[in-house]
Scaffold this motif. Structure first.
Motif, PDB file in Angstrom:
ATOM      1  N   TYR A 145      35.141  52.026  41.839  1.00  0.00           N
ATOM      2  CA  TYR A 145      36.246  51.141  42.157  1.00  0.00           C
ATOM      3  C   TYR A 145      36.238  49.962  41.199  1.00  0.00           C
ATOM      4  O   TYR A 145      35.184  49.548  40.732  1.00  0.00           O
ATOM      5  N   SER A 146      37.407  49.428  40.934  1.00  0.00           N
ATOM      6  CA  SER A 146      37.495  48.292  40.018  1.00  0.00           C
ATOM      7  C   SER A 146      36.763  47.088  40.618  1.00  0.00           C
ATOM      8  O   SER A 146      36.646  46.959  41.839  1.00  0.00           O
ATOM      9  N   PRO A 147      36.273  46.200  39.768  1.00  0.00           N
ATOM     10  CA  PRO A 147      35.597  44.997  40.274  1.00  0.00           C
ATOM     11  C   PRO A 147      36.488  44.178  41.201  1.00  0.00           C
ATOM     12  O   PRO A 147      36.002  43.585  42.161  1.00  0.00           O
ATOM     13  N   GLU A 148      37.787  44.162  40.934  1.00  0.00           N
ATOM     14  CA  GLU A 148      38.706  43.408  41.778  1.00  0.00           C
ATOM     15  C   GLU A 148      38.738  43.969  43.195  1.00  0.00           C
ATOM     16  O   GLU A 148      38.750  43.219  44.177  1.00  0.00           O
ATOM     17  N   VAL A 149      38.756  45.296  43.312  1.00  0.00           N
ATOM     18  CA  VAL A 149      38.771  45.947  44.624  1.00  0.00           C
ATOM     19  C   VAL A 149      37.465  45.650  45.360  1.00  0.00           C
ATOM     20  O   VAL A 149      37.464  45.310  46.547  1.00  0.00           O
ATOM     21  N   ARG A 150      36.353  45.757  44.643  1.00  0.00           N
ATOM     22  CA  ARG A 150      35.055  45.469  45.257  1.00  0.00           C
ATOM     23  C   ARG A 150      34.982  44.034  45.760  1.00  0.00           C
ATOM     24  O   ARG A 150      34.568  43.779  46.890  1.00  0.00           O
ATOM     25  N   GLU A 151      35.381  43.093  44.904  1.00  0.00           N
ATOM     26  CA  GLU A 151      35.320  41.677  45.277  1.00  0.00           C
ATOM     27  C   GLU A 151      36.210  41.381  46.483  1.00  0.00           C
ATOM     28  O   GLU A 151      35.808  40.649  47.391  1.00  0.00           O
ATOM     29  N   ARG A 152      37.400  41.960  46.500  1.00  0.00           N
ATOM     30  CA  ARG A 152      38.319  41.719  47.614  1.00  0.00           C
ATOM     31  C   ARG A 152      37.760  42.295  48.917  1.00  0.00           C
ATOM     32  O   ARG A 152      37.815  41.649  49.966  1.00  0.00           O
ATOM     33  N   ALA A 153      37.204  43.498  48.847  1.00  0.00           N
ATOM     34  CA  ALA A 153      36.647  44.129  50.042  1.00  0.00           C
ATOM     35  C   ALA A 153      35.476  43.318  50.586  1.00  0.00           C
ATOM     36  O   ALA A 153      35.371  43.084  51.797  1.00  0.00           O
ATOM     37  N   VAL A 154      34.593  42.863  49.702  1.00  0.00           N
ATOM     38  CA  VAL A 154      33.441  42.055  50.122  1.00  0.00           C
ATOM     39  C   VAL A 154      33.924  40.749  50.732  1.00  0.00           C
ATOM     40  O   VAL A 154      33.443  40.327  51.788  1.00  0.00           O
ATOM     41  N   ARG A 155      34.893  40.113  50.089  1.00  0.00           N
ATOM     42  CA  ARG A 155      35.436  38.856  50.610  1.00  0.00           C
ATOM     43  C   ARG A 155      36.035  39.061  52.000  1.00  0.00           C
ATOM     44  O   ARG A 155      35.843  38.243  52.897  1.00  0.00           O
ATOM     45  N   MET A 156      36.729  40.188  52.187  1.00  0.00           N
ATOM     46  CA  MET A 156      37.320  40.482  53.492  1.00  0.00           C
ATOM     47  C   MET A 156      36.238  40.620  54.557  1.00  0.00           C
ATOM     48  O   MET A 156      36.375  40.102  55.667  1.00  0.00           O
ATOM     49  N   VAL A 157      35.143  41.307  54.225  1.00  0.00           N
ATOM     50  CA  VAL A 157      34.045  41.465  55.190  1.00  0.00           C
ATOM     51  C   VAL A 157      33.450  40.106  55.529  1.00  0.00           C
ATOM     52  O   VAL A 157      33.256  39.774  56.703  1.00  0.00           O
ATOM     53  N   LEU A 158      33.157  39.306  54.510  1.00  0.00           N
ATOM     54  CA  LEU A 158      32.531  38.005  54.747  1.00  0.00           C
ATOM     55  C   LEU A 158      33.437  37.074  55.545  1.00  0.00           C
ATOM     56  O   LEU A 158      32.958  36.307  56.383  1.00  0.00           O
ATOM     57  N   GLU A 159      34.730  37.156  55.306  1.00  0.00           N
ATOM     58  CA  GLU A 159      35.667  36.272  56.004  1.00  0.00           C
ATOM     59  C   GLU A 159      35.955  36.726  57.431  1.00  0.00           C
ATOM     60  O   GLU A 159      36.234  35.899  58.288  1.00  0.00           O
TER      61      GLU A 159
END
Length: 91
Positions: free
Chosen positions: A9-23
């Motif tokens: 997955y693109s880094p953008e997708v990974r970062e967004r998914a992680v941010r969603m989990v943390l938030e």
């Protein structure tokens, strides 16, 4: 959200998914429930997203263990050692 090539997955997708989990993990009964819910929305497995979250936590100093930069450096040094051993065998 699409896969870039193969199963990465693109880094953008990974970062967004992680941010969603943390938030949003406080909105679920457990972190695992949050991870599974968000993973199904982006099209990856819960275990894949869990790994991304753990890596982000290590990189941010929130969890013990080697950071991504440290792991990259270790891999680089192991490759260098391997090449030097091969050179020594030839000599």
């Amino acid at each position: 959200m699409t896969k870039r090539n193969g199963n990465t997955y693109s880094p953008e997708v990974r970062e967004r998914a992680v941010r969603m989990v943390l938030e949003h993990r406080g909105e679920y009964a457990s972190e695992w429930e949050a991870i599974n819910s968000i993973a199904s929305k982006i099209g990856c497995t819960g275990e894949t997203l869990r790994g991304w979250v753990r890596r982000a936590e290590r990189d941010a100093g929130m969890r013990p263990g080697p950071t991504s930069a440290e792991l990259s450096r270790i891999k680089e040094l192991e490759r260098e050692v391997r090449e030097l051993r091969q050179a020594n065998e030839i000599l």
